[in-house]
Design a protein around this motif. Sequence first.
Motif, mmCIF file in Angstrom:
data_model
loop_
_atom_site.group_PDB
_atom_site.id
_atom_site.type_symbol
_atom_site.label_atom_id
_atom_site.label_comp_id
_atom_site.label_asym_id
_atom_site.label_seq_id
_atom_site.Cartn_x
_atom_site.Cartn_y
_atom_site.Cartn_z
ATOM 1 N N ALA A 26 36.085 -14.482 -36.656
ATOM 2 C CA ALA A 26 34.831 -15.234 -36.526
ATOM 3 C C ALA A 26 34.618 -15.669 -35.079
ATOM 4 O O ALA A 26 35.568 -15.794 -34.293
ATOM 5 C CB ALA A 26 34.852 -16.446 -37.450
ATOM 6 N N ARG A 75 24.037 -14.520 -46.332
ATOM 7 C CA ARG A 75 24.733 -13.252 -46.369
ATOM 8 C C ARG A 75 23.991 -12.273 -47.254
ATOM 9 O O ARG A 75 23.503 -12.616 -48.323
ATOM 10 C CB ARG A 75 26.169 -13.440 -46.858
ATOM 11 C CG ARG A 75 26.992 -14.290 -45.893
ATOM 12 C CD ARG A 75 28.269 -14.751 -46.489
ATOM 13 N NE ARG A 75 29.117 -13.617 -46.813
ATOM 14 C CZ ARG A 75 30.265 -13.764 -47.459
ATOM 15 N NH1 ARG A 75 30.661 -14.945 -47.838
ATOM 16 N NH2 ARG A 75 31.007 -12.705 -47.731
ATOM 17 N N ASP A 85 29.720 -14.078 -38.648
ATOM 18 C CA ASP A 85 28.337 -13.853 -38.234
ATOM 19 C C ASP A 85 28.284 -12.588 -37.392
ATOM 20 O O ASP A 85 28.419 -12.622 -36.165
ATOM 21 C CB ASP A 85 27.811 -15.047 -37.447
ATOM 22 C CG ASP A 85 26.370 -14.850 -36.981
ATOM 23 O OD1 ASP A 85 25.720 -13.904 -37.473
ATOM 24 O OD2 ASP A 85 25.916 -15.622 -36.127
ATOM 25 N N THR A 86 28.070 -11.438 -38.045
ATOM 26 C CA THR A 86 28.073 -10.174 -37.323
ATOM 27 C C THR A 86 26.797 -9.946 -36.519
ATOM 28 O O THR A 86 26.746 -9.034 -35.686
ATOM 29 C CB THR A 86 28.285 -9.006 -38.295
ATOM 30 O OG1 THR A 86 27.316 -9.086 -39.349
ATOM 31 C CG2 THR A 86 29.690 -9.051 -38.898
ATOM 32 N N ALA A 87 25.778 -10.775 -36.738
ATOM 33 C CA ALA A 87 24.561 -10.651 -35.926
ATOM 34 C C ALA A 87 24.862 -10.888 -34.450
ATOM 35 O O ALA A 87 24.148 -10.374 -33.577
ATOM 36 C CB ALA A 87 23.500 -11.637 -36.420
ATOM 37 N N TRP A 88 25.907 -11.644 -34.167
ATOM 38 C CA TRP A 88 26.299 -11.920 -32.776
ATOM 39 C C TRP A 88 26.551 -10.633 -32.008
ATOM 40 O O TRP A 88 26.218 -10.535 -30.816
ATOM 41 C CB TRP A 88 27.565 -12.794 -32.787
ATOM 42 C CG TRP A 88 28.126 -13.121 -31.439
ATOM 43 C CD1 TRP A 88 27.704 -14.078 -30.571
ATOM 44 C CD2 TRP A 88 29.249 -12.471 -30.810
ATOM 45 N NE1 TRP A 88 28.503 -14.081 -29.439
ATOM 46 C CE2 TRP A 88 29.448 -13.115 -29.558
ATOM 47 C CE3 TRP A 88 30.104 -11.435 -31.176
ATOM 48 C CZ2 TRP A 88 30.470 -12.733 -28.686
ATOM 49 C CZ3 TRP A 88 31.112 -11.049 -30.307
ATOM 50 C CH2 TRP A 88 31.285 -11.694 -29.070
ATOM 51 N N ARG A 124 24.308 -5.098 -41.627
ATOM 52 C CA ARG A 124 25.276 -6.118 -41.192
ATOM 53 C C ARG A 124 25.740 -5.872 -39.757
ATOM 54 O O ARG A 124 26.760 -6.390 -39.337
ATOM 55 C CB ARG A 124 26.463 -6.145 -42.154
ATOM 56 C CG ARG A 124 26.095 -6.535 -43.584
ATOM 57 C CD ARG A 124 27.318 -6.418 -44.497
ATOM 58 N NE ARG A 124 26.974 -6.644 -45.886
ATOM 59 C CZ ARG A 124 26.906 -7.846 -46.478
ATOM 60 N NH1 ARG A 124 27.158 -8.929 -45.768
ATOM 61 N NH2 ARG A 124 26.580 -7.961 -47.744
ATOM 62 N N MET A 146 25.866 -19.480 -43.225
ATOM 63 C CA MET A 146 25.155 -18.282 -42.849
ATOM 64 C C MET A 146 24.658 -17.575 -44.095
ATOM 65 O O MET A 146 25.394 -17.405 -45.062
ATOM 66 C CB MET A 146 26.101 -17.333 -42.077
ATOM 67 C CG MET A 146 25.434 -16.028 -41.649
ATOM 68 S SD MET A 146 26.643 -14.835 -40.992
ATOM 69 C CE MET A 146 27.436 -14.325 -42.505
#
Length: 342
Positions: free
Chosen positions: A247, A3, A279-282, A319, A1
């Motif tokens: 995660a 960052r 993956d904080t976009a989730w 983020r 990913m």
Amino acid sequence: MRRLPLLSALAAATLTAALLTPTTAQAAVDPATRVSAATAVGTHNAYEKATYTYLAQALDARPGMIELDVWPDILTRHWRVSHSNPLGNDNNCVAATSAAQLYTGNRNRNLEHCLDNIRLWLAAHPDAGPLILKLELKTGFSSRTGQGPAQLDAVLAARLGDRVFTPAQLRGTYPSLDAAARADAWPTRAQLAGKVIVELIPGTVEEGNPTDVLWTDVEYARHLAALASAGTLARAQAFPAVHRAQAGDPRSRYADTTLRPWFVVFDGDATAYVTGGIDTAWYSTNNYLLIMTDAQNVPPAVGADPDVARARVADLAARHASIASADWAGLPTVIPLVLPRA
């Protein structure tokens, strides 16, 4: 990913030029923005007298979140508010019946009075909010003293009334909270002005107790599921949070898969989210609320420089944080900051 790099002091100075005052900071997000698409600042343990003399002063700073530590007193069956005393109060809440009384009188009151303080303050400041009220149940619920989810709901409803944005209001006609969140059924910030979203997390004592096999998050999620099954979800006043960064989909930790759709709020350490390959976009893709705690400790740690603190908030907004929570009571220009969430 891929960052994002941490913002440097130079980037912080650039950001400051765009965000000169708390007023312009708040104006950076249109009131028509859904709460799921904004990032605000939270105040850690806002109830502590060393942080603010009165809880109302914490609210005067216009945070997006405040946190209270709550204990079910097994002797008196009261809900105590304290950092470390399970049998007594140690907080800045007062027994007030009007906004004028919020800055005077004896402190160290029960949770009920803290909730009264919030309701009275919001009534006097109808443009404020939305406010996330984070309750850490230090030892969890207490079934043997009749202090379970239903009893907490009753206290929240009695003291905050229609100020609470409830799980039933989010769910609407969707089959679950998860379905509603993924459809972005969250109201706008303008629609939630003067409103409170109550978040529940397991407490540090509860999580450290090997004999406690039913934590706050699971117990309240079961409560939500039972109410929904009975057609009485409107009684619920709070959203249980999945506690601690992880995660993937952190709800996978719940063996009972029927509970997972009742979690749309997530709460964990900011450093873990930033440096842990998560993956904080989730979270923002699914319109879940993500509370990042101890924002000041993400390397390099933020000191007393408000420009650097603003830059940290901007970085965490990029983020996908909904709330950047920190010990920033001494930085009053940072606390009301509201930014678009990436």
